[in-house]
Design a protein around this motif. Sequence first.
Motif, PDB file in Angstrom:
ATOM      1  N   THR A 396       0.843  -1.196   0.000  1.00 15.99           N
ATOM      2  CA  THR A 396       0.000   0.000   0.000  1.00 15.99           C
ATOM      3  C   THR A 396       0.883   1.254   0.000  1.00 15.99           C
ATOM      4  O   THR A 396       2.020   1.229   0.484  1.00 15.99           O
ATOM      5  N   LEU A 397       0.353   2.334  -0.525  1.00 14.59           N
ATOM      6  CA  LEU A 397       1.097   3.601  -0.549  1.00 14.59           C
ATOM      7  C   LEU A 397       1.378   4.108   0.861  1.00 14.59           C
ATOM      8  O   LEU A 397       2.411   4.733   1.116  1.00 14.59           O
ATOM      9  N   VAL A 398       0.455   3.816   1.776  1.00 13.23           N
ATOM     10  CA  VAL A 398       0.640   4.248   3.170  1.00 13.23           C
ATOM     11  C   VAL A 398       1.850   3.550   3.767  1.00 13.23           C
ATOM     12  O   VAL A 398       2.725   4.185   4.381  1.00 13.23           O
ATOM     13  N   ARG A 399       1.919   2.237   3.579  1.00 12.37           N
ATOM     14  CA  ARG A 399       3.043   1.474   4.117  1.00 12.37           C
ATOM     15  C   ARG A 399       4.347   1.853   3.412  1.00 12.37           C
ATOM     16  O   ARG A 399       5.396   1.962   4.053  1.00 12.37           O
ATOM     17  N   LEU A 400       4.259   2.092   2.110  1.00 14.51           N
ATOM     18  CA  LEU A 400       5.450   2.503   1.354  1.00 14.51           C
ATOM     19  C   LEU A 400       5.980   3.843   1.851  1.00 14.51           C
ATOM     20  O   LEU A 400       7.198   4.023   2.018  1.00 14.51           O
ATOM     21  N   GLY A 401       5.064   4.780   2.129  1.00 15.73           N
ATOM     22  CA  GLY A 401       5.485   6.078   2.664  1.00 15.73           C
ATOM     23  C   GLY A 401       6.152   5.947   4.018  1.00 15.73           C
ATOM     24  O   GLY A 401       7.116   6.664   4.325  1.00 15.73           O
ATOM     25  N   GLU A 402       5.646   5.014   4.855  1.00 15.55           N
ATOM     26  CA  GLU A 402       6.266   4.794   6.171  1.00 15.55           C
ATOM     27  C   GLU A 402       7.677   4.250   6.037  1.00 15.55           C
ATOM     28  O   GLU A 402       8.593   4.670   6.759  1.00 15.55           O
ATOM     29  N   LEU A 403       7.852   3.315   5.103  1.00 12.74           N
ATOM     30  CA  LEU A 403       9.180   2.723   4.916  1.00 12.74           C
ATOM     31  C   LEU A 403      10.180   3.729   4.334  1.00 12.74           C
ATOM     32  O   LEU A 403      11.374   3.674   4.642  1.00 12.74           O
ATOM     33  N   LEU A 404       9.671   4.643   3.492  1.00  9.29           N
ATOM     34  CA  LEU A 404      10.558   5.627   2.857  1.00  9.29           C
ATOM     35  C   LEU A 404      10.681   6.916   3.666  1.00  9.29           C
ATOM     36  O   LEU A 404      11.456   7.810   3.267  1.00  9.29           O
ATOM     37  N   ASP A 405       9.936   7.043   4.750  1.00  8.23           N
ATOM     38  CA  ASP A 405       9.910   8.276   5.552  1.00  8.23           C
ATOM     39  C   ASP A 405       9.469   9.468   4.713  1.00  8.23           C
ATOM     40  O   ASP A 405      10.023  10.571   4.800  1.00  8.23           O
ATOM     41  N   LEU A 406       8.429   9.241   3.875  1.00  6.46           N
ATOM     42  CA  LEU A 406       7.911  10.278   2.990  1.00  6.46           C
ATOM     43  C   LEU A 406       6.392  10.302   3.062  1.00  6.46           C
ATOM     44  O   LEU A 406       5.757   9.325   3.460  1.00  6.46           O
ATOM     45  N   ASP A 407       5.806  11.433   2.654  1.00  4.90           N
ATOM     46  CA  ASP A 407       4.346  11.486   2.562  1.00  4.90           C
ATOM     47  C   ASP A 407       3.905  10.776   1.286  1.00  4.90           C
ATOM     48  O   ASP A 407       4.719  10.430   0.424  1.00  4.90           O
ATOM     49  N   LEU A 408       2.593  10.542   1.151  1.00 11.59           N
ATOM     50  CA  LEU A 408       2.075   9.728   0.042  1.00 11.59           C
ATOM     51  C   LEU A 408       2.392  10.344  -1.315  1.00 11.59           C
ATOM     52  O   LEU A 408       2.799   9.646  -2.245  1.00 11.59           O
TER      53      LEU A 408
END
Length: 481
Positions: A396-408
């Motif tokens: 998910t984009l939410v989980r991807l943003g958490e892993l990358l330390d970035l907003d969606l």
Amino acid sequence: MGGTMDEMRLEPLAVEEAPKRGVVENLEVDKLVAEYKTLAKTNLDEALEKLLALEKQQRLAADMVATKKVCIGIVQVCFFAGNYKLLNEHIVLLSKRRSQLKQAVVGFVQEAMAYIDQIKDLDAKIELISTLNTVTAGKIYVEVERARLVRQLVKIKEETGDIQAAADLIQEVAIETYGALAKTEKIFFILEQVRLCLDCKDFVRGTIMSKKISDRTFREKEAPKTDDKKPTDQQMPEQAALEGTPSLSELKLRYYELIIRIHIHNSDYLEICRAYQSVFADKAISADPAKWSEVLKKICWYIVLASNGVEQQTLLHTIAGEKKLGELVKYHSLIKQFTTTEVIRWPILKVKYEAELAEVVEIFSGEAATQRLAHLQQRVVEHNILVIRKYYRRVTLVRLGELLDLDLATAEKHISEMVVKKAVKAKIDRPAGIVDFVGKKDAAEVLDAWAGNIERVLNLVDLSCHQIHKEAMTHKVPIGI
């Protein structure tokens, strides 16, 4: 004078007397030149008139040694009289005289060049250099002198602050065609051409000039054998380099400094890293721990800043295998992080290497500091996306943003950029907020998969037929057609 010229040539007495008269004149040239130099102290015009008459006599007799001595004497008389205008006039006059001997031109040009540093008046010095440049233009036998004269004039222009004029002047010389110039002096001249172009912010021309030199130029060659062929008349023998010319190893370091300047302007981090690797491999650098450690630190930062790709990954793993990197613990850890399939947390990395970032002033300071920090963060994000792709088929984009330390929005932007660069294959389902890393296969991949499936089916059919025939033969059962 009763006979014709042809009759006079046939007279035995004339044939015998000509060599004797030449020998007498040769022996007396030094004496006559010295006498006319003394006369010049009281009567300059008369001394020059007599010297020019003597020069004509020796030139028409094709006496190279005597003509050269007289020409040098004329130049000396003009210079020591302090009349620089007369000196310039006589240099041009001697060079334009009919059937002037090459050795004489070389002689008085070299003599006049020796006076350049002795002239205190800047305008008179520039005028003399310009005169000698005019005299040597287009003459292959004084190409070395011409190259050195241009360098002197360029130095004067640069010292007076006229960088553009100096750059224009030095570019007029096609130094790569000067065969008589020493290798080191020729390389130094080309490097000066490149440097002045870069100082004028003409990076396009500087890049073109830099391509006159390749890495192979700096490899030492074996000394030629004694039985090698001598240079022909068309091939001028190579002269010794001018005193003060840098050595080949020093020129190599200067060359890579200029190459690095060009690539820094273009923000080509991969090429900068390669240039620093060549510097790191130099014996003078690798022997000094203080020097090689500084160079190796820059290599580490620039390879990390370089865009992700096949060449970048190859070079990254090459640097990771460098033995000396183990002595720089922090930098060894940095390279290890980028060669390991683990997610790098940007906030932690920035804090951890804050001191190291401040240490390399040339990279992370000044106007480009903000841009390079942004590039470093982008490389960390790209590395993390490639790592996530190996562990996740869908995320998910939410989980991807958490892993990358970035907003969606930023995470989606980075994914899209990598897809455009073909660094990763992915599809984004924006309504569902899901990233699929499988992506659409191209025609070649689909065809390869289809061919592989057909091959496996045919192998199964062949194996089945073999088993059927085996069972039929064991049980002696006839197989009908």
